[in-house]
Write an enzyme that holds these catalytic residues in place. Sequence first.
Site, PDB file in Angstrom:
ATOM      1  N   LYS A 107       0.935  -1.175   0.035  1.00  0.00           N
ATOM      2  CA  LYS A 107       0.061   0.021  -0.031  1.00  0.00           C
ATOM      3  C   LYS A 107       1.136   1.108  -0.045  1.00  0.00           C
ATOM      4  O   LYS A 107       0.699   2.116  -0.732  1.00  0.00           O
ATOM      5  CB  LYS A 107      -0.891  -0.071   1.240  1.00  0.00           C
ATOM      6  CG  LYS A 107      -1.936  -1.377   1.266  1.00  0.00           C
ATOM      7  CD  LYS A 107      -2.922  -1.126   2.385  1.00  0.00           C
ATOM      8  CE  LYS A 107      -2.319  -1.397   3.730  1.00  0.00           C
ATOM      9  NZ  LYS A 107      -1.429  -2.537   4.166  1.00  0.00           N
ATOM     10  N   ARG A 162      11.414  -5.656   5.043  1.00  0.00           N
ATOM     11  CA  ARG A 162      11.235  -4.148   4.848  1.00  0.00           C
ATOM     12  C   ARG A 162      12.423  -3.360   5.556  1.00  0.00           C
ATOM     13  O   ARG A 162      12.512  -3.927   6.889  1.00  0.00           O
ATOM     14  CB  ARG A 162       9.806  -3.791   5.356  1.00  0.00           C
ATOM     15  CG  ARG A 162       9.677  -2.332   5.327  1.00  0.00           C
ATOM     16  CD  ARG A 162       8.308  -1.974   5.191  1.00  0.00           C
ATOM     17  NE  ARG A 162       7.545  -2.419   6.282  1.00  0.00           N
ATOM     18  CZ  ARG A 162       6.186  -2.215   6.396  1.00  0.00           C
ATOM     19  NH1 ARG A 162       5.574  -1.695   5.279  1.00  0.00           N
ATOM     20  NH2 ARG A 162       5.368  -2.595   7.622  1.00  0.00           N
TER      21      ARG A 162
HETATM   22  P1  ADP Z   1       2.061  -1.701   3.141  1.00  0.00           P
HETATM   23  O1  ADP Z   1       2.245  -0.338   3.348  1.00  0.00           O
HETATM   24  O2  ADP Z   1       1.144  -2.486   2.447  1.00  0.00           O
HETATM   25  O3  ADP Z   1       2.303  -2.376   4.706  1.00  0.00           O
HETATM   26  P2  ADP Z   1       4.685  -1.630   1.792  1.00  0.00           P
HETATM   27  O4  ADP Z   1       4.295  -0.540   0.654  1.00  0.00           O
HETATM   28  O5  ADP Z   1       5.469  -0.844   2.785  1.00  0.00           O
HETATM   29  O6  ADP Z   1       3.439  -2.529   2.414  1.00  0.00           O
HETATM   30  O7  ADP Z   1       5.440  -2.887   1.168  1.00  0.00           O
HETATM   31  C1  ADP Z   1       6.103  -3.714   2.041  1.00  0.00           C
HETATM   32  C2  ADP Z   1       7.549  -4.360   1.875  1.00  0.00           C
HETATM   33  O8  ADP Z   1       7.429  -4.950   0.437  1.00  0.00           O
HETATM   34  C3  ADP Z   1       8.456  -3.355   1.468  1.00  0.00           C
HETATM   35  O9  ADP Z   1       9.569  -3.535   1.696  1.00  0.00           O
HETATM   36  C4  ADP Z   1       8.347  -3.088  -0.066  1.00  0.00           C
HETATM   37  O10 ADP Z   1       9.564  -2.613  -0.687  1.00  0.00           O
HETATM   38  C5  ADP Z   1       8.237  -4.519  -0.471  1.00  0.00           C
HETATM   39  N1  ADP Z   1       7.155  -4.358  -1.685  1.00  0.00           N
HETATM   40  C6  ADP Z   1       6.230  -3.513  -1.990  1.00  0.00           C
HETATM   41  N2  ADP Z   1       5.508  -4.110  -3.061  1.00  0.00           N
HETATM   42  C7  ADP Z   1       6.273  -4.921  -3.641  1.00  0.00           C
HETATM   43  C8  ADP Z   1       6.100  -5.865  -4.640  1.00  0.00           C
HETATM   44  N3  ADP Z   1       5.124  -5.764  -5.560  1.00  0.00           N
HETATM   45  N4  ADP Z   1       6.872  -6.963  -4.772  1.00  0.00           N
HETATM   46  C9  ADP Z   1       7.918  -7.106  -3.784  1.00  0.00           C
HETATM   47  N5  ADP Z   1       8.236  -6.320  -2.862  1.00  0.00           N
HETATM   48  C10 ADP Z   1       7.232  -5.291  -2.703  1.00  0.00           C
HETATM   49  P1  AMP Z   2       0.983   0.813   9.041  1.00  0.00           P
HETATM   50  O1  AMP Z   2       1.896   1.699   8.927  1.00  0.00           O
HETATM   51  O2  AMP Z   2      -0.190   0.914   8.173  1.00  0.00           O
HETATM   52  O3  AMP Z   2       1.481  -0.730   8.704  1.00  0.00           O
HETATM   53  O4  AMP Z   2       0.275   0.601  10.274  1.00  0.00           O
HETATM   54  C1  AMP Z   2       0.939   0.390  11.545  1.00  0.00           C
HETATM   55  C2  AMP Z   2       0.561   0.227  12.722  1.00  0.00           C
HETATM   56  O5  AMP Z   2      -0.230   1.339  12.931  1.00  0.00           O
HETATM   57  C3  AMP Z   2      -0.840  -0.741  12.771  1.00  0.00           C
HETATM   58  O6  AMP Z   2      -0.387  -2.246  13.134  1.00  0.00           O
HETATM   59  C4  AMP Z   2      -1.658  -0.324  14.067  1.00  0.00           C
HETATM   60  O7  AMP Z   2      -0.880  -0.514  15.303  1.00  0.00           O
HETATM   61  C5  AMP Z   2      -1.361   1.241  13.796  1.00  0.00           C
HETATM   62  N1  AMP Z   2      -2.549   1.735  12.598  1.00  0.00           N
HETATM   63  C6  AMP Z   2      -2.137   2.285  11.621  1.00  0.00           C
HETATM   64  N2  AMP Z   2      -3.467   2.643  11.211  1.00  0.00           N
HETATM   65  C7  AMP Z   2      -4.661   2.347  12.131  1.00  0.00           C
HETATM   66  C8  AMP Z   2      -5.834   2.286  12.034  1.00  0.00           C
HETATM   67  N3  AMP Z   2      -6.652   2.759  11.111  1.00  0.00           N
HETATM   68  N4  AMP Z   2      -6.488   1.704  12.948  1.00  0.00           N
HETATM   69  C9  AMP Z   2      -5.922   1.382  14.223  1.00  0.00           C
HETATM   70  N5  AMP Z   2      -4.412   1.089  14.383  1.00  0.00           N
HETATM   71  C10 AMP Z   2      -3.838   1.770  13.015  1.00  0.00           C
END
Ligand code: ADP
Ligand code: AMP
Length: 215
Positions: A13, A127
């Site tokens: 995301k 990550r």
């Molecule tokens: P989210 O915001 O949904 O938690 P991230 O965008 O931070 O996910 O992505 C999680 C990890 O996976 C990061 O280290 C990112 O660089 C990697 N990543 C994101 N998209 C892909 C993809 N399509 N293929 C492989 N690795 C990815």
């Molecule tokens: P993220 O960066 O989106 O992976 O979020 C990291 C952490 O922040 C999550 O695991 C939750 O502990 C908290 N968090 C982020 N967004 C929310 C939300 N909308 N509601 C509750 N907790 C959240």
Amino acid sequence: MNVILLGPPGAGKGTQAKKIVESYSIPHISTGDMLRENINNSTPLGIKASSYMSKGELVPDELSITIIKDRLSRTDCSKGFLLDGYPRTIPQADALQMILTESDRKIDVVLNIEVYDEELIKRLSGRRMCKCGASYHMIFNPPENDEICDLCKGKLFQRDDDKEEAIRNRLTVYKKQTQPLIEYYTKKKLIRTINGGQDIPQIFKDIKKVLKEYD
Ligand code: ADP
Ligand code: AMP
């Protein structure tokens, strides 16, 4: 264009959000980023949120609803916004609908990024973050120099909640508390499914194809 990015932790995301906001000039609103900023600044909200976040639990709904209400009231959201990581529960989605209705706005589309669990675990455990906000993956999206940010040369670090036990908890929490939102938004005819198992540029192409219909 008012867009929600839905998907499990590690779905990509944040990665896709950065690309979307560059192309569409709308603000990227990540509740996770806002909560981490509050923790870094030791605000009362950050102090309340910190223990939930490090364990991979969701913070209480009233905290996330408060920050999102405040953020969506700012003028930069008037031409659209991209929500990343909010809503994560049905009460948060109901609160969002109320906030938007009050200001005569609505969600245009919910992009649901689908990725298998095994791949999510690989993505989250590899990550690495920089304090400037950049995000990397040690195998899939590595920095040019080991553990050093390409953009600001800061030292990369691993988020506490990207350690193995918290990752497993976050995936369980996602299934129990957030996945029901897929049905919630399907009923509202807002969901579009994106195959998040592909490489980063291909996913972005697929997203752009969908967003064209709403721009
Ligand atoms: P989210 O915001 O949904 O938690 P991230 O965008 O931070 O996910 O992505 C999680 C990890 O996976 C990061 O280290 C990112 O660089 C990697 N990543 C994101 N998209 C892909 C993809 N399509 N293929 C492989 N690795 C990815
Ligand atoms: P993220 O960066 O989106 O992976 O979020 C990291 C952490 O922040 C999550 O695991 C939750 O502990 C908290 N968090 C982020 N967004 C929310 C939300 N909308 N509601 C509750 N907790 C959240």
